[in-house]
Design a protein around this motif. Structure first.
Motif, PDB file in Angstrom:
ATOM      1  N   LEU A 132      40.230  33.339  38.127  1.00  0.00           N
ATOM      2  CA  LEU A 132      38.978  33.386  38.883  1.00  0.00           C
ATOM      3  C   LEU A 132      38.786  34.775  39.474  1.00  0.00           C
ATOM      4  CD1 LEU A 132      38.614  30.091  40.921  1.00  0.00           C
ATOM      5  CD2 LEU A 132      36.894  31.159  39.505  1.00  0.00           C
ATOM      6  N   VAL A 133      39.835  35.289  40.126  1.00  0.00           N
ATOM      7  CA  VAL A 133      39.730  36.621  40.721  1.00  0.00           C
ATOM      8  C   VAL A 133      39.485  37.665  39.644  1.00  0.00           C
ATOM      9  CG1 VAL A 133      40.923  38.383  42.051  1.00  0.00           C
ATOM     10  CG2 VAL A 133      41.179  35.981  42.662  1.00  0.00           C
ATOM     11  N   GLN A 134      40.289  37.600  38.576  1.00  0.00           N
ATOM     12  CA  GLN A 134      40.140  38.560  37.470  1.00  0.00           C
ATOM     13  C   GLN A 134      38.723  38.588  36.933  1.00  0.00           C
ATOM     14  OE1 GLN A 134      42.563  37.945  33.990  1.00  0.00           O
ATOM     15  NE2 GLN A 134      44.409  38.350  35.182  1.00  0.00           N
ATOM     16  N   GLY A 135      38.237  37.391  36.635  1.00  0.00           N
ATOM     17  CA  GLY A 135      36.937  37.308  35.974  1.00  0.00           C
ATOM     18  C   GLY A 135      35.829  37.780  36.879  1.00  0.00           C
ATOM     19  N   LEU A 136      35.899  37.386  38.151  1.00  0.00           N
ATOM     20  CA  LEU A 136      34.834  37.792  39.053  1.00  0.00           C
ATOM     21  C   LEU A 136      34.876  39.287  39.296  1.00  0.00           C
ATOM     22  CD1 LEU A 136      34.988  34.861  41.573  1.00  0.00           C
ATOM     23  CD2 LEU A 136      33.292  35.278  39.822  1.00  0.00           C
ATOM     24  N   THR A 137      36.059  39.885  39.187  1.00  0.00           N
ATOM     25  CA  THR A 137      36.176  41.324  39.386  1.00  0.00           C
ATOM     26  C   THR A 137      35.246  42.053  38.439  1.00  0.00           C
ATOM     27  OG1 THR A 137      38.475  41.056  39.998  1.00  0.00           O
ATOM     28  CG2 THR A 137      37.784  43.257  39.379  1.00  0.00           C
ATOM     29  N   ILE A 150      37.978  28.740  53.260  1.00  0.00           N
ATOM     30  CA  ILE A 150      38.464  30.124  53.253  1.00  0.00           C
ATOM     31  C   ILE A 150      38.723  30.629  51.832  1.00  0.00           C
ATOM     32  CG2 ILE A 150      40.421  31.601  53.885  1.00  0.00           C
ATOM     33  CD1 ILE A 150      40.573  30.159  56.522  1.00  0.00           C
ATOM     34  N   PRO A 151      39.376  29.814  50.970  1.00  0.00           N
ATOM     35  CA  PRO A 151      39.689  30.331  49.628  1.00  0.00           C
ATOM     36  C   PRO A 151      38.467  30.819  48.859  1.00  0.00           C
ATOM     37  CG  PRO A 151      40.913  28.327  50.028  1.00  0.00           C
ATOM     38  CD  PRO A 151      39.993  28.487  51.194  1.00  0.00           C
ATOM     39  N   PHE A 152      37.338  30.127  48.996  1.00  0.00           N
ATOM     40  CA  PHE A 152      36.158  30.556  48.230  1.00  0.00           C
ATOM     41  C   PHE A 152      35.766  31.986  48.606  1.00  0.00           C
ATOM     42  CE2 PHE A 152      31.648  31.206  47.629  1.00  0.00           C
ATOM     43  CZ  PHE A 152      31.452  30.748  46.345  1.00  0.00           C
ATOM     44  N   PHE A 153      35.685  32.243  49.911  1.00  0.00           N
ATOM     45  CA  PHE A 153      35.349  33.597  50.348  1.00  0.00           C
ATOM     46  C   PHE A 153      36.430  34.585  49.931  1.00  0.00           C
ATOM     47  CE2 PHE A 153      32.187  31.845  53.303  1.00  0.00           C
ATOM     48  CZ  PHE A 153      31.198  32.772  53.123  1.00  0.00           C
ATOM     49  N   ALA A 154      37.684  34.180  50.115  1.00  0.00           N
ATOM     50  CA  ALA A 154      38.769  35.099  49.788  1.00  0.00           C
ATOM     51  C   ALA A 154      38.735  35.459  48.309  1.00  0.00           C
ATOM     52  CB  ALA A 154      40.110  34.477  50.164  1.00  0.00           C
ATOM     53  N   ILE A 155      38.493  34.470  47.441  1.00  0.00           N
ATOM     54  CA  ILE A 155      38.489  34.737  46.000  1.00  0.00           C
ATOM     55  C   ILE A 155      37.364  35.696  45.631  1.00  0.00           C
ATOM     56  CG2 ILE A 155      37.990  33.699  43.749  1.00  0.00           C
ATOM     57  CD1 ILE A 155      39.631  31.277  44.616  1.00  0.00           C
ATOM     58  N   THR A 156      36.143  35.383  46.080  1.00  0.00           N
ATOM     59  CA  THR A 156      35.026  36.239  45.662  1.00  0.00           C
ATOM     60  C   THR A 156      35.136  37.636  46.290  1.00  0.00           C
ATOM     61  OG1 THR A 156      33.745  35.156  47.375  1.00  0.00           O
ATOM     62  CG2 THR A 156      33.335  34.459  45.140  1.00  0.00           C
ATOM     63  N   LEU A 157      35.552  37.702  47.555  1.00  0.00           N
ATOM     64  CA  LEU A 157      35.643  39.024  48.184  1.00  0.00           C
ATOM     65  C   LEU A 157      36.811  39.822  47.613  1.00  0.00           C
ATOM     66  CD1 LEU A 157      34.778  38.124  51.882  1.00  0.00           C
ATOM     67  CD2 LEU A 157      33.345  39.296  50.210  1.00  0.00           C
ATOM     68  N   LEU A 158      37.904  39.131  47.289  1.00  0.00           N
ATOM     69  CA  LEU A 158      39.033  39.831  46.674  1.00  0.00           C
ATOM     70  C   LEU A 158      38.605  40.431  45.333  1.00  0.00           C
ATOM     71  CD1 LEU A 158      42.012  40.578  46.680  1.00  0.00           C
ATOM     72  CD2 LEU A 158      42.529  38.352  45.698  1.00  0.00           C
ATOM     73  N   ALA A 159      37.861  39.632  44.568  1.00  0.00           N
ATOM     74  CA  ALA A 159      37.376  40.141  43.284  1.00  0.00           C
ATOM     75  C   ALA A 159      36.496  41.364  43.496  1.00  0.00           C
ATOM     76  CB  ALA A 159      36.608  39.046  42.547  1.00  0.00           C
ATOM     77  N   ALA A 160      35.625  41.305  44.488  1.00  0.00           N
ATOM     78  CA  ALA A 160      34.746  42.450  44.756  1.00  0.00           C
ATOM     79  C   ALA A 160      35.558  43.661  45.198  1.00  0.00           C
ATOM     80  CB  ALA A 160      33.712  42.080  45.816  1.00  0.00           C
ATOM     81  N   LEU A 161      36.576  43.422  46.043  1.00  0.00           N
ATOM     82  CA  LEU A 161      37.418  44.536  46.504  1.00  0.00           C
ATOM     83  C   LEU A 161      38.111  45.206  45.327  1.00  0.00           C
ATOM     84  CD1 LEU A 161      39.183  43.073  49.672  1.00  0.00           C
ATOM     85  CD2 LEU A 161      37.667  45.036  49.589  1.00  0.00           C
ATOM     86  N   GLN A 162      38.572  44.381  44.383  1.00  0.00           N
ATOM     87  CA  GLN A 162      39.332  44.953  43.280  1.00  0.00           C
ATOM     88  C   GLN A 162      38.448  45.713  42.306  1.00  0.00           C
ATOM     89  OE1 GLN A 162      41.823  41.818  41.735  1.00  0.00           O
ATOM     90  NE2 GLN A 162      43.216  41.996  43.468  1.00  0.00           N
ATOM     91  N   SER A 163      37.133  45.489  42.394  1.00  0.00           N
ATOM     92  CA  SER A 163      36.265  46.238  41.486  1.00  0.00           C
ATOM     93  C   SER A 163      35.792  47.545  42.114  1.00  0.00           C
ATOM     94  CB  SER A 163      35.074  45.374  41.062  1.00  0.00           C
ATOM     95  OG  SER A 163      34.333  45.009  42.182  1.00  0.00           O
TER      96      SER A 163
END
Lengths: 310, 275, 355
Positions: free
Chosen positions: B264-269, A186-199
């Motif tokens: 990780l979150v910051q950078g991928l953003t 779950i964390p892998f998806f959450a991290i990448t999707l969270l990053a995408a959401l924040q952009s």
């Protein structure tokens, strides 16, 4: 003003050199990574593929001959292979779907500001740091009714009649490794999707809200299209990794009971390291590589069309 | 603002996620502090009636675990270090240059993620054995670095993509060579990305079992996952000690990961898992 | 300070030509503005001068020295970027002194240069701040400061004011011009905004599709545009273009729109279709019956005056006047064009016709 002395100098003789260096620069930066990958992954991959065409059994001095496509014929006739292929499909699809669904939910929850967000984010992402085989051992322990609490939880929830070990049920054993895999992934998806959401630019949401779009409509018309490219690449990578990961199954069920949890990756592992039949294992791996490449290309094609639509 | 009902739902759902994430870790810890005589009799109790740290003492004093632990630290640290350097260089090239063959290289990196690693155990063994790199920590570092570089390259590229190209150009106009600009301007800005990549690779190397098992058979060159497996395959399985060893092994990665996950979150953003 | 000589410079990206042979000499101390629509090659030309891109063919000399193959750091030019490109992890002081520190300038000299520059730009109070703690206008000033502490051969500006709001832009325009007056530094300034070009430039270089269309002083380009592109790009409200004809009549050669005669042209002008260019503010409105007859379409008051949209024989036309005329839509007016205040262009090529 300081360079008057230089102003008379002719074109530098090393001008050509500079152009060559400029051209070579990106290759120089890539070289260490590429060299290592070529030496440690690609060359062994090619050697490994060549094993698929040989009768290669470790500790058997009589083996080693080239036998052409014999292994592939055997695979075609191998009921275990078809069983494993079917299990691989179930295992991969269920794991990816659950990891994705739960990861997306988690990312959406973490994407809004609230008190304690940093701490909660750090805590829910922790499972990813746990070595997968250790988590496999731990989950196997927890599924055991003598020493683990989960069978009683399942019984209380009405999922089981009596507190049994799910891992010893031929019909449901696959859910054991799946739960462990979902927990870990779950964390892998959450991290990448969270990053995408924040952009996603915030003003787009504001504009949509002013236009009268409700929460569901905003999710459907803004969030999803923005996430789609990230989703595609993340799903691609995870699918491939999950399809290839044998360790949870090897640790938790050894493919049993009665091969009901045997997936291709664990079958290959068994062929190579228990039967020491590296030739057959390599042939199986080659089949798997082709299947995954086909899948990846299909997904990339889908992604291109999605991107082209925007 | 949202209504209170929403926040009850929000925190309730998050609480479920936190419980799901942490309960297995809690159980691991619970087993590790349960005395052997209570291990089965109080197997399903949420907390044992007696606590003991004997398992930890045994693991630390009477097993090879400290040696495995040391090996794991060495291998994971070096792997993280080299992978990140190579990936930073490659990711920088991907982010800042257009060059012939780039697409092929990207394709190549993707293919490395596609096949079961089981397939290349034997060829790698045959490659490394004559070089004296089996039963050696160096060999493991080389192999792990190669495995982790492809994904790390994509990761680093996304961090570099998040840094405007104009910053380097401004530095070059200010009189810096490209390398100076990289070192003095870009590098300090990529530190979160580097931390994230280090953490990601460290975690992966720390957990790796297959190649650790296959390439290094001697105790002297074993990492802790192999050591942990040794607790299982012995005739008398000492679950308490195994779990204690597991908890000890988890501490460094968890601490590490706890601090780097937000980078990780910051950078991928900034970028490129998308691109 | 130094002059910049650009000779027969060409550049393409892959198969796409971006600059198709540029010749330009920028004198020592001159303020030259490269202006044109996006994609015209002006930024590429600036980046070639800077050394951030390599030229394919031709030659660039700075202060007489050929720089084709010099990396940016050896060209001793300062550049102000559209995004400012301030180093986010450095204070204003460190941002401004970075170039000098790279050059290993002695500490006292750096301090003196910083003091001078920050006083000139009013940055004294901000010197310890990080860029993220600055407003857009302040960041712009720091970017300027970073350029002027160095005392470079020339300044390059890449659309430096595009990210500012209108009021701030006007103020910075004035300040950059004043700085140029005080420093007398050779400056190359890229913009897509013709007002910036008109107000700031000693000379304007108008570019389109990788080719220089015209080089000249702002009034030169305004009064004597070389072609339709320059005529249409420079000036706001923009020049009117009307489909017209030159005809020979009893009173000599004249240019007509439909049936209406607009103005006399020299007798040597060939007859045939032409494009008639009229600056809105050079058209005089008169009572109906005098001059060419047109109908009022719409009136836009600007405060300073008013823009009157006219319909002249089915063609749209704008005029600008500082008088406040009581005009209403649908009303008929006459219009007159004084001699010498119009341009004729060839309809095919868009080139200016003599006369």
């Amino acid at each position: 003003m300081t360079t008057l002395d230089l102003s008379a100098s002719p074109a530098p003789p090393h001008a050509l050199l500079r152009r060559i260096v400029l051209k070579a620069e990106p290759y120089l930066y890539c070289f260490p990574a590429l060299f290592l990958i070529a030496a440690i992954m690609l060359v062994p991959l090619i050697v490994g593929l060549s094993y698929a065409f040989r009768d290669l059994v470790l500790l058997d001095p009589a083996s080693g001959d080239y036998i052409g496509l014999t292994h592939f014929g055997e695979i075609w006739a191998d009921a275990n292979f078809w069983n494993a292929l079917q299990n691989t499909a179930i295992w991969t699809i269920v794991c990816v779907a659950l990891q994705f669904g739960l990861g997306l939910t988690l990312a959406l929850l973490l994407n809004q500001p609230f008190r304690g967000r940093g701490l909660i984010q750090a805590l829910v992402f922790l499972p990813w740091a746990v070595p997968s085989f250790l988590s496999g051992l731990n989950w196997a322990w927890m599924f055991n009714p003598v020493i683990g609490p989960l069978p009683y939880v399942f019984q209380a929830l009405g999922l089981m009649q009596t507190p049994d070990n799910i891992l010893s049920s031929p019909d449901h054993a696959i859910w054991g490794p799946i739960i462990a895999m979902v927990w870990w992934g779950i964390p892998f998806f959450a991290i990448t999707l969270l990053a995408a959401l924040q952009s996603i630019p915030k003003d787009i949401y504001e504009a949509a809200a002013i236009d009268g779009a409700g929460a569901v409509e905003r999710f459907r018309s803004i969030t999803l299209p923005f996430l789609a490219p990230t989703m595609a690449i993340t799903v691609l990578l995870r699918t491939v990794w999950i399809a290839n990961s044998a360790d949870l199954i090897v640790v938790m069920t050894h493919g049993g009971p009665a091969d009901s949890t045997q997936i291709l990756a664990s079958y290959i592992f068994t062929q190579a390291f228990q039967r020491l039949d590296f030739g057959y294992a390599s042939a199986l791996a080659a089949v798997m590589l082709v299947l995954l490449l086909a899948y990846a290309m299909a997904l990339v094609a889908v992604r291109q069309t999605l991107l082209a639509r925007h | 603002m949202r209504n209170p009902g929403y926040w009850i739902f929000h925190y309730g759902l998050l609480a479920l996620f936190v419980v799901f994430a942490l309960f297995p870790l809690f159980w691991l810890f619970k087993v590790s502090i349960t005395p052997n005589d209570l291990l089965y009799s109080e197997g399903v109790r949420i907390w044992p009636s007696r606590m003991s740290f004997d398992h930890y003492g045994a693991v630390l004093r009477h097993s090879d675990f400290p040696l495995f632990f040391r090996n794991s630290v060495i291998v994971s640290t070096l792997t993280a270090f080299f992978s990140t350097i190579f990936a930073a260089a490659g990711g920088y090239a991907f982010s800042r240059f257009t060059f012939g063959g780039k697409l092929w290289i990207v394709g190549l990196l993707l293919v490395t993620q596609m096949f079961p690693l089981v397939m290349i155990v034997a060829p790698i063994f045959r490659l490394l054995a004559p070089l004296g790199l089996t039963n050696s920590l160096t060999g493991l570092v080389i192999v792990y670095t190669a495995f982790n570089v492809p994904f790390a390259v994509f990761l680093m590229q996304s961090f570099f993509d998040g840094i405007p190209k104009e910053l380097e150009e401004a530095a070059m106009m200010d009189g810096a060579s490209r390398f100076q600009a990289l070192l003095q301007i870009i590098f300090p800005l990529t530190l979160p990305g580097i931390a994230a990549t280090l953490g990601f690779v460290f975690t992966a190397a720390w957990s790796e079992l297959l190649f650790a098992l296959m390439l290094n058979s001697s105790t002297a060159a074993s990492t802790f996952p192999v050591g942990l497996l040794a607790f299982v395959s012995k005739f008398s399985v000492d679950f308490g000690q195994m779990m204690a060893a597991g908890v000890l092994a988890l501490i460094p990665v968890c601490v590490f990961f706890f601090f780097i996950q937000r980078y990780l979150v910051q950078g991928l953003t900034a970028g490129a898992v998308k691109g | 300070m130094a002059s910049i000589d650009i000779a027969a410079v060409r550049k393409s990206y892959g198969a796409t030509p971006v600059l198709r042979g540029i010749d330009l000499t920028i004198a020592n101390g001159e303020f030259v503005v490269l202006v044109g629509p996006s994609g015209c090659g002006k930024s590429t030309l600036l980046r070639l001068i800077a050394g951030l891109e390599l030229i394919d063919k031709g030659e660039i000399r700075i202060g007489g020295r050929r720089v084709n193959d010099l990396p940016p750091k050896d060209r001793d030019l300062a550049m102000v970027f559209q995004s400012y490109a301030l180093y986010p992890h450095m204070s204003v002081r460190d941002n401004m002194s970075y170039a000098l520190r790279l050059r290993k300038t002695p500490k006292e000299k750096i301090a003196a240069a910083l003091k001078g520059a920050s006083a000139k730009l009013g940055l004294d109070a901000l010197i310890e701040r990080k860029p993220r703690a600055l407003s857009g206008g302040q960041r712009q000033r720091v970017a300027m400061g970073r350029a002027i502490v160095r005392d470079p051969q020339a300044f390059l500006f890449d659309e430096p004011l595009s990210n500012l709001d209108a009021r701030l832009r006007e103020q910075m325009r004035f300040e950059i011009k004043k700085l140029h007056r005080d420093l007398g530094a050779t400056s190359v300034y890229v913009t897509h905004d013709q007002i910036e070009a008109m107000t700031m430039a000693d000379r304007i270089v108008a570019m389109n599709e990788g080719v220089i269309q015209q080089v000249g002083s702002p009034s030169d380009l305004y009064d004597n545009p070389a072609n339709l592109f320059v005529a249409g790009f420079i000036g706001s409200p923009a020049m009117n273009f009307l489909q017209a004809r030159t005809v020979a009549g009893p009173g000599g050669m004249s240019v007509t729109v439909g049936q209406a005669e607009i103005a006399k042209v020299p007798p040597a002008t060939p007859t045939g279709p032409v494009v008639l260019g009229l600056r809105p503010e050079r058209i005089t409105l008169t009572a109906p019956g005098q001059g060419a007859q047109a109908a009022v379409d719409l009136v836009e008051p600007t405060g300073l005056g008013m823009i009157v949209h006219l319909d002249l024989d089915g063609q749209q036309l704008k005029t600008f006047t500082t008088e406040r005329l009581p005009l209403k839509a649908g009303e008929r007016v006459g219009l007159m064009v004084p001699p010498g205040s119009f341009c004729l262009f060839a309809p095919g090529t868009g080139e200016r016709l003599a006369g």
